[in-house]
Write a protein that holds these residues in place. Structure first.
Motif, PDB file in Angstrom:
ATOM      1  N   GLN A   3      37.923  -6.801  34.623  1.00  0.00           N
ATOM      2  CA  GLN A   3      38.730  -6.218  35.666  1.00  0.00           C
ATOM      3  C   GLN A   3      40.125  -6.781  35.534  1.00  0.00           C
ATOM      4  O   GLN A   3      40.308  -7.979  35.463  1.00  0.00           O
ATOM      5  CB  GLN A   3      38.157  -6.560  37.032  1.00  0.00           C
ATOM      6  CG  GLN A   3      36.793  -5.984  37.254  1.00  0.00           C
ATOM      7  CD  GLN A   3      36.226  -6.422  38.586  1.00  0.00           C
ATOM      8  OE1 GLN A   3      36.793  -7.214  39.299  1.00  0.00           O
ATOM      9  NE2 GLN A   3      35.061  -5.887  38.903  1.00  0.00           N
ATOM     10  N   SER A   4      41.104  -5.920  35.493  1.00  0.00           N
ATOM     11  CA  SER A   4      42.481  -6.340  35.348  1.00  0.00           C
ATOM     12  C   SER A   4      43.303  -5.704  36.444  1.00  0.00           C
ATOM     13  O   SER A   4      43.102  -4.556  36.788  1.00  0.00           O
ATOM     14  CB  SER A   4      43.011  -5.915  33.970  1.00  0.00           C
ATOM     15  OG  SER A   4      44.323  -6.369  33.788  1.00  0.00           O
ATOM     16  N   SER A   5      44.222  -6.460  36.981  1.00  0.00           N
ATOM     17  CA  SER A   5      45.058  -5.944  38.048  1.00  0.00           C
ATOM     18  C   SER A   5      46.483  -6.416  37.835  1.00  0.00           C
ATOM     19  O   SER A   5      46.722  -7.596  37.678  1.00  0.00           O
ATOM     20  CB  SER A   5      44.528  -6.454  39.389  1.00  0.00           C
ATOM     21  OG  SER A   5      45.467  -6.250  40.403  1.00  0.00           O
ATOM     22  N   ILE A   6      47.409  -5.475  37.803  1.00  0.00           N
ATOM     23  CA  ILE A   6      48.821  -5.811  37.711  1.00  0.00           C
ATOM     24  C   ILE A   6      49.529  -5.037  38.794  1.00  0.00           C
ATOM     25  O   ILE A   6      49.424  -3.822  38.864  1.00  0.00           O
ATOM     26  CB  ILE A   6      49.419  -5.444  36.343  1.00  0.00           C
ATOM     27  CG1 ILE A   6      48.713  -6.202  35.219  1.00  0.00           C
ATOM     28  CG2 ILE A   6      50.906  -5.738  36.322  1.00  0.00           C
ATOM     29  CD1 ILE A   6      49.170  -5.801  33.855  1.00  0.00           C
ATOM     30  N   ALA A  76      49.920  -4.477  24.881  1.00  0.00           N
ATOM     31  CA  ALA A  76      48.990  -3.866  25.838  1.00  0.00           C
ATOM     32  C   ALA A  76      49.651  -3.699  27.209  1.00  0.00           C
ATOM     33  O   ALA A  76      48.960  -3.439  28.193  1.00  0.00           O
ATOM     34  CB  ALA A  76      47.732  -4.722  25.958  1.00  0.00           C
ATOM     35  N   ASP A  79      48.147  -5.576  30.162  1.00  0.00           N
ATOM     36  CA  ASP A  79      46.789  -5.264  30.609  1.00  0.00           C
ATOM     37  C   ASP A  79      45.785  -5.833  29.600  1.00  0.00           C
ATOM     38  O   ASP A  79      45.596  -5.270  28.521  1.00  0.00           O
ATOM     39  CB  ASP A  79      46.619  -3.760  30.756  1.00  0.00           C
ATOM     40  CG  ASP A  79      45.294  -3.381  31.403  1.00  0.00           C
ATOM     41  OD1 ASP A  79      44.410  -4.244  31.541  1.00  0.00           O
ATOM     42  OD2 ASP A  79      45.154  -2.197  31.770  1.00  0.00           O
ATOM     43  N   ALA A  81      42.644  -5.845  29.408  1.00  0.00           N
ATOM     44  CA  ALA A  81      41.564  -4.926  29.017  1.00  0.00           C
ATOM     45  C   ALA A  81      42.022  -3.938  27.951  1.00  0.00           C
ATOM     46  O   ALA A  81      41.187  -3.341  27.277  1.00  0.00           O
ATOM     47  CB  ALA A  81      41.049  -4.181  30.239  1.00  0.00           C
ATOM     48  N   ASN A  82      43.326  -3.768  27.769  1.00  0.00           N
ATOM     49  CA  ASN A  82      43.843  -2.824  26.774  1.00  0.00           C
ATOM     50  C   ASN A  82      44.337  -3.481  25.494  1.00  0.00           C
ATOM     51  O   ASN A  82      44.979  -2.823  24.673  1.00  0.00           O
ATOM     52  CB  ASN A  82      44.971  -1.989  27.380  1.00  0.00           C
ATOM     53  CG  ASN A  82      44.434  -0.940  28.317  1.00  0.00           C
ATOM     54  OD1 ASN A  82      43.297  -0.511  28.193  1.00  0.00           O
ATOM     55  ND2 ASN A  82      45.241  -0.543  29.278  1.00  0.00           N
ATOM     56  N   TRP A 105      52.734 -11.597  34.929  1.00  0.00           N
ATOM     57  CA  TRP A 105      53.130 -10.934  33.689  1.00  0.00           C
ATOM     58  C   TRP A 105      54.450 -10.230  33.982  1.00  0.00           C
ATOM     59  O   TRP A 105      54.503  -9.319  34.790  1.00  0.00           O
ATOM     60  CB  TRP A 105      52.068  -9.938  33.218  1.00  0.00           C
ATOM     61  CG  TRP A 105      52.580  -9.092  32.107  1.00  0.00           C
ATOM     62  CD1 TRP A 105      52.983  -7.782  32.161  1.00  0.00           C
ATOM     63  CD2 TRP A 105      52.816  -9.511  30.764  1.00  0.00           C
ATOM     64  NE1 TRP A 105      53.440  -7.374  30.946  1.00  0.00           N
ATOM     65  CE2 TRP A 105      53.356  -8.412  30.056  1.00  0.00           C
ATOM     66  CE3 TRP A 105      52.641 -10.717  30.087  1.00  0.00           C
ATOM     67  CZ2 TRP A 105      53.704  -8.491  28.721  1.00  0.00           C
ATOM     68  CZ3 TRP A 105      52.989 -10.782  28.745  1.00  0.00           C
ATOM     69  CH2 TRP A 105      53.507  -9.671  28.083  1.00  0.00           C
ATOM     70  N   LEU A 110      49.212 -10.952  38.075  1.00  0.00           N
ATOM     71  CA  LEU A 110      48.139 -10.510  37.180  1.00  0.00           C
ATOM     72  C   LEU A 110      46.888 -11.322  37.488  1.00  0.00           C
ATOM     73  O   LEU A 110      46.958 -12.544  37.605  1.00  0.00           O
ATOM     74  CB  LEU A 110      48.539 -10.717  35.715  1.00  0.00           C
ATOM     75  CG  LEU A 110      47.509 -10.268  34.681  1.00  0.00           C
ATOM     76  CD1 LEU A 110      48.190  -9.663  33.478  1.00  0.00           C
ATOM     77  CD2 LEU A 110      46.625 -11.413  34.244  1.00  0.00           C
ATOM     78  N   TYR A 112      42.684 -11.338  36.191  1.00  0.00           N
ATOM     79  CA  TYR A 112      41.704 -10.767  35.265  1.00  0.00           C
ATOM     80  C   TYR A 112      40.482 -11.677  35.250  1.00  0.00           C
ATOM     81  O   TYR A 112      40.607 -12.901  35.249  1.00  0.00           O
ATOM     82  CB  TYR A 112      42.311 -10.683  33.864  1.00  0.00           C
ATOM     83  CG  TYR A 112      41.367 -10.162  32.801  1.00  0.00           C
ATOM     84  CD1 TYR A 112      41.167  -8.803  32.630  1.00  0.00           C
ATOM     85  CD2 TYR A 112      40.692 -11.036  31.959  1.00  0.00           C
ATOM     86  CE1 TYR A 112      40.316  -8.323  31.650  1.00  0.00           C
ATOM     87  CE2 TYR A 112      39.839 -10.557  30.979  1.00  0.00           C
ATOM     88  CZ  TYR A 112      39.653  -9.207  30.830  1.00  0.00           C
ATOM     89  OH  TYR A 112      38.806  -8.739  29.859  1.00  0.00           O
ATOM     90  N   THR A 126      39.676  -9.738  22.833  1.00  0.00           N
ATOM     91  CA  THR A 126      40.921 -10.247  23.424  1.00  0.00           C
ATOM     92  C   THR A 126      41.813 -10.930  22.384  1.00  0.00           C
ATOM     93  O   THR A 126      42.827 -11.528  22.755  1.00  0.00           O
ATOM     94  CB  THR A 126      40.628 -11.227  24.575  1.00  0.00           C
ATOM     95  OG1 THR A 126      39.935 -12.362  24.066  1.00  0.00           O
ATOM     96  CG2 THR A 126      39.841 -10.557  25.686  1.00  0.00           C
TER      97      THR A 126
END
Length: 132
Positions: A3-6, A76, A79, A81-82, A105, A110, A112, A126
């Motif tokens: 799970q990633s949040s920006i 990425a 992110d 996850a990307n 970031w 950020l 994760y 990663t």
């Protein structure tokens, strides 16, 4: 897998500071990138077995591959996850590792957290970010 949040919103004071710097002919400093990265064995984020601090622009902190990790994270767009996967194969042995990243970031918060089947899968997905 993770799970990633920006947060992408900028505040009015950010815009005002940038505009003021542009008017004065002074270039604005890049927004800070500081991430606290952890690795824990198992499906929980604790107890932490490894910890690193990553800074970018310029690359640094105590991360042993800071320049590579910053480049991959930049490609990425911050992110995790990307991040593009490394090629190769991993064994199908289940020995989970859980990683976290918390910080900023390019000035945006950020967060994760993800659990990978084993360390090989973690590094494959990663790249250098959690290689410390």
């Amino acid at each position: 897998m993770g799970q990633s949040s920006i947060a992408a919103a900028s505040t009015g004071s950010d815009a005002a500071a940038s505009a003021g710097a542009a008017r004065s002919g002074v270039s604005a400093r890049p927004a800070p990138t500081v991430l606290w990265l952890t690795v824990a064995h198992g499906e929980a984020a604790a107890p932490v077995t490894r910890l690193a601090v990553l800074t970018c622009d310029p690359a640094g902190g105590n991360h042993p591959a800071a320049a590579s990790a910053c480049e991959e994270l930049s490609a990425a767009a911050g992110d995790i996850a990307n991040i593009s996967q490394d090629s190769g194969f991993c064994t199908m042995i289940y020995d989970p590792v859980t990683v976290t990243a918390q910080g900023w970031w390019q000035g945006r918060p950020l967060t994760y957290r993800a659990t990978y089947a084993n360390t090989c899968m973690l590094h494959r997905q990663t790249r250098s970010l959690f290689r410390f």
